[in-house]
Design an enzyme around this catalytic site. Structure first.
Site, short mmCIF file in Angstrom:
data_model
loop_
_atom_site.label_atom_id
_atom_site.label_comp_id
_atom_site.label_asym_id
_atom_site.label_seq_id
_atom_site.Cartn_x
_atom_site.Cartn_y
_atom_site.Cartn_z
N ASP A 213 0.83 -1.20 0.00
CA ASP A 213 0.00 0.00 0.00
C ASP A 213 0.88 1.25 0.00
O ASP A 213 2.09 1.18 0.09
CB ASP A 213 -0.89 0.01 1.24
CG ASP A 213 -0.07 -0.07 2.52
OD1 ASP A 213 0.40 0.97 2.99
OD2 ASP A 213 0.12 -1.19 3.04
N ASP A 215 0.63 3.60 2.39
CA ASP A 215 0.37 4.15 3.71
C ASP A 215 -0.92 4.98 3.60
O ASP A 215 -1.92 4.44 3.15
CB ASP A 215 1.57 4.96 4.22
CG ASP A 215 1.61 5.05 5.73
OD1 ASP A 215 1.30 4.05 6.38
OD2 ASP A 215 1.96 6.12 6.25
#
Length: 293
Positions: A213, A215
């Site tokens: 991802d 974040d």
């Protein structure tokens, strides 16, 4: 026989499914008790491409151990006690840079430790040591890991700084932006104090951060959530398995010593003179530092 001369024994710290791969011969699943307690899970011992391998599910089978509850000392000690010569960490992480996209791997070579309250040393009152962490990963093993991941069909970025956060919560937006301003590359919850303890145990260590991802800083992706992380993790698992297969081919059973001197880093690190060392502390430490004690 020292770690520099004996055959390769690669310890792999990752998810519980990493060892479910073709070509792996599993010898046993062993319960290990260390002077610092039990590791996260029984250690799966086997052979892959002629190389002895140890697999440890860092968060336990079924992912039952949170990041702050990891007994990193027991995990590293168990690997050392079972004969590991090298440790490869496969760790999910978030990315602070556009080019480090979900699904990519990052062979991080630096760390910033923002964890708190985790025991970060085997040494204690009664026997004190100070090891260098200037270059926290083994340059040889890190390059072999990067090459293996590429051979497994993964996009790999060499180098980068891993920020270790406490967790288990994900970052606030303010934290995410701060870490980006600091120049951090990826973020995770498990590499520290694991890398520090591997150094104290004189075990060459490398990490492949598996990006899941962005974040929460990326305006096009929004805040990180468990569902999206698990979806990427499922894809990364296949690449992780192939990477382990490829790295055993690269390393081979006849081990090449670490060029960074990690296997002998305790030679001048222990500052407590022999006559002043606590015998009970020394007894514990022999599990990871028996070469110099």
């Amino acid at each position: 026989m020292t770690d520099q001369t004996r055959p390769t024994c690669l310890a792999v710290f990752g998810g519980s499914g990493v060892y479910e791969m073709p070509g792996l011969t599993i010898e046993e699943e062993r319960e290990v008790e260390t002077p610092w307690g039990s590791p996260s899970a029984p250690v799966t011992i086997g052979e892959l491409n002629g190389v002895r391998v140890l697999f440890l599910s860092r968060h336990g089978k079924g992912h039952t151990v949170p990041p702050s509850g990891l007994n990193a000392r027991a995990n590293i000690a168990a690997a050392k006690m079972l004969g590991a010569t090298d440790v490869l960490s496969l760790s999910a992480c978030g990315s602070f840079k556009e080019e480090l996209a979900p699904g990519h791997f990052v062979a991080a070579d630096q760390f910033v430790d923002r964890t708190k309250g985790r025991p970060s040393s085997f040494f204690e009152e009664g026997c004190v040591a100070h090891v260098s962490m200037a270059h926290p990963v083994c340059s040889r093993l890190s390059e072999e890991a990067a090459k293996a991941a590429e051979a497994a069909g993964t996009k790999v970025h060499r180098g980068g700084t891993y920020l270790a956060m406490e967790g288990p919560q994900f970052s606030t937006l303010a934290e995410s932006e701060l870490y980006r301003a600091w120049g951090m590359d990826i973020i995770g919850m498990t590499a520290m104090p694991e890398a520090k303890l591997a150094r104290e145990a004189e075990l060459p260590y490398a990490i492949l951060g598996m990006v899941t991802d962005y974040d929460c800083w990326h305006e096009d992706h929004g805040a990180v959530d468990v569902a999206s992380v698990l979806a990427i993790l499922a894809k990364n698992r296949v690449h992780a398995q192939k990477t382990v297969d490829e790295i055993t081919k690269l390393i081979g059973p006849e081990r090449t010593p670490c060029p960074d001197g990690i296997e002998t880093c305790l030679d001048y690190a222990i500052v407590t003179p022999k006559e002043a060392r606590d015998p009970e502390v020394v007894k514990k430490l022999k599990a990871v530092a028996g070469r110099v004690l």
